[in-house]
Design an enzyme around this catalytic site. Structure first.
Site, PDB file in Angstrom:
ATOM      1  N   ARG A 272       1.107  -0.807  20.217  1.00 31.43           N
ATOM      2  CA  ARG A 272       1.152  -2.265  20.390  1.00 31.43           C
ATOM      3  C   ARG A 272       2.583  -2.791  20.421  1.00 31.43           C
ATOM      4  O   ARG A 272       3.432  -2.365  19.650  1.00 31.43           O
ATOM      5  CB  ARG A 272       0.382  -2.915  19.241  1.00 31.43           C
ATOM      6  CG  ARG A 272       0.406  -4.431  19.269  1.00 31.43           C
ATOM      7  CD  ARG A 272      -0.656  -5.003  18.393  1.00 31.43           C
ATOM      8  NE  ARG A 272      -0.374  -4.856  16.976  1.00 31.43           N
ATOM      9  CZ  ARG A 272      -1.129  -5.400  16.014  1.00 31.43           C
ATOM     10  NH1 ARG A 272      -2.218  -6.086  16.339  1.00 31.43           N
ATOM     11  NH2 ARG A 272      -0.823  -5.239  14.749  1.00 31.43           N
TER      12      ARG A 272
ATOM     13  N   ARG B  83      -3.604   0.744   6.343  1.00 30.76           N
ATOM     14  CA  ARG B  83      -4.256  -0.549   6.652  1.00 30.76           C
ATOM     15  C   ARG B  83      -5.741  -0.345   6.974  1.00 30.76           C
ATOM     16  O   ARG B  83      -6.597  -1.150   6.601  1.00 30.76           O
ATOM     17  CB  ARG B  83      -3.543  -1.245   7.816  1.00 30.76           C
ATOM     18  CG  ARG B  83      -2.167  -1.779   7.395  1.00 30.76           C
ATOM     19  CD  ARG B  83      -1.235  -2.000   8.576  1.00 30.76           C
ATOM     20  NE  ARG B  83      -1.687  -3.020   9.486  1.00 30.76           N
ATOM     21  CZ  ARG B  83      -1.307  -3.091  10.773  1.00 30.76           C
ATOM     22  NH1 ARG B  83      -0.515  -2.169  11.284  1.00 30.76           N
ATOM     23  NH2 ARG B  83      -1.734  -4.069  11.537  1.00 30.76           N
TER      24      ARG B  83
HETATM   25  P1  AMP Z   1      -2.074  -8.846   9.889  1.00 31.22           P
HETATM   26  O1  AMP Z   1      -1.026  -9.454  10.765  1.00 31.22           O
HETATM   27  O2  AMP Z   1      -3.282  -9.718   9.727  1.00 31.22           O
HETATM   28  O3  AMP Z   1      -2.422  -7.434  10.268  1.00 31.22           O
HETATM   29  O4  AMP Z   1      -1.427  -8.765   8.408  1.00 31.22           O
HETATM   30  C1  AMP Z   1      -0.267  -8.001   8.173  1.00 31.22           C
HETATM   31  C2  AMP Z   1      -0.126  -7.726   6.679  1.00 31.22           C
HETATM   32  O5  AMP Z   1       0.002  -8.958   5.955  1.00 31.22           O
HETATM   33  C3  AMP Z   1      -1.307  -7.022   6.033  1.00 31.22           C
HETATM   34  O6  AMP Z   1      -1.264  -5.600   6.205  1.00 31.22           O
HETATM   35  C4  AMP Z   1      -1.137  -7.426   4.576  1.00 31.22           C
HETATM   36  O7  AMP Z   1      -0.093  -6.688   3.943  1.00 31.22           O
HETATM   37  C5  AMP Z   1      -0.666  -8.879   4.699  1.00 31.22           C
HETATM   38  N1  AMP Z   1      -1.826  -9.801   4.735  1.00 31.22           N
HETATM   39  C6  AMP Z   1      -2.263 -10.548   5.779  1.00 31.22           C
HETATM   40  N2  AMP Z   1      -3.344 -11.259   5.443  1.00 31.22           N
HETATM   41  C7  AMP Z   1      -3.621 -10.952   4.146  1.00 31.22           C
HETATM   42  C8  AMP Z   1      -4.638 -11.336   3.229  1.00 31.22           C
HETATM   43  N3  AMP Z   1      -5.628 -12.184   3.586  1.00 31.22           N
HETATM   44  N4  AMP Z   1      -4.586 -10.831   1.976  1.00 31.22           N
HETATM   45  C9  AMP Z   1      -3.611  -9.987   1.591  1.00 31.22           C
HETATM   46  N5  AMP Z   1      -2.641  -9.546   2.414  1.00 31.22           N
HETATM   47  C10 AMP Z   1      -2.635 -10.028   3.689  1.00 31.22           C
END
Ligand code: AMP
Length: 211
Positions: A122, A164
């Site tokens: 990506r 993740r």
């Molecule tokens: P994303 O862009 O949604 O993949 O989020 C990237 C990273 O941000 C995740 O791997 C988490 O470390 C953190 N993160 C995003 N949303 C959350 C959430 N609702 N709760 C906890 N950590 C979050």
């Protein structure tokens, strides 16, 4: 209309979110984007979040829930919003129930076998957040939508992606059951077809429900 987008990392939540947000006039609230912005600006929240996001782990619930509660209290959320990447744990969903009334949860199912390649290949626009896959870029380094520079997210590497995905399975997937029991889940499947195909299905469903 208050909507949650649920799905594994790489299911295409961000891409769908920007289209749903444009089409239905809903502010797109991505906790991942909020954390990345804070990390870029080296705020106290950013410094805390970085130690978790770098490892593919979740930022603690209390911090994340407070950020979302503050964000939802702003004027632009008065007539609805689209949550992308929140909630990600049952504790976050229970906290959200105390300060919000969710109408629909759009759950994007995806074959897990597709995700490692999707995420590691990506590239994301640093200005508008549009996502691309390296196999379709033919060496292009600029966003075809806004001309912004494309970059690879720091957490889109095999080791962090694996963690993740593990976190998703253990902590986020139980939310499917949580919202199914509440009777507000809408199930879709992401395939290798262009994202516009999935968007057309989601759009049709939301229009039907808002009649
Ligand atoms: P994303 O862009 O949604 O993949 O989020 C990237 C990273 O941000 C995740 O791997 C988490 O470390 C953190 N993160 C995003 N949303 C959350 C959430 N609702 N709760 C906890 N950590 C979050």
């Amino acid at each position: 209309m208050n909507v949650i987008l649920l799905g594994a990392p790489g299911a295409g939540k961000g891409t769908q979110a920007s289209q749903i947000s444009d089409r239905f006039g809903l502010p797109h609230i991505s906790t991942g984007d909020i954390f990345r912005e804070n990390i870029k600006n080296a705020t106290p929240i950013g410094l805390l979040a970085k130690s978790y996001t770098d490892k593919g782990q979740l930022v603690p619930d209390e911090v994340t829930c407070q950020i979302v509660e503050d964000r939802l209290s702003r004027a632009d959320c008065k007539n609805g919003y689209l949550l992308d990447g929140f909630p990600r744990t049952i504790a976050q969903a229970e906290a959200l129930d105390k300060f919000a009334k969710i109408d629909y949860v759009i759950n994007i199912n995806v074959d897990f076998g597709l995700l490692m390649d999707r995420l590691c290949g990506r590239r994301v626009c640093k200005d508008c957040g549009e996502s691309y896959h390296i196999s379709r870029l033919n060496g292009e380094t600029k966003c075809s939508r806004c001309g912004g520079e494309l970059y690879q997210r720091k957490d889109d590497n095999p080791e962090t992606v694996q963690s993740r995905l593990d976190v998703y399975k253990a902590q986020t997937a139980p939310l499917i059951d949580y919202y199914t029991k509440k009777g507000i889940i809408l199930n879709f499947t992401s395939t290798d077809a262009p994202p516009s195909v999935l968007f057309a299905e989601i759009e049709a469903k939301l229009i039907e429900l808002s009649k």
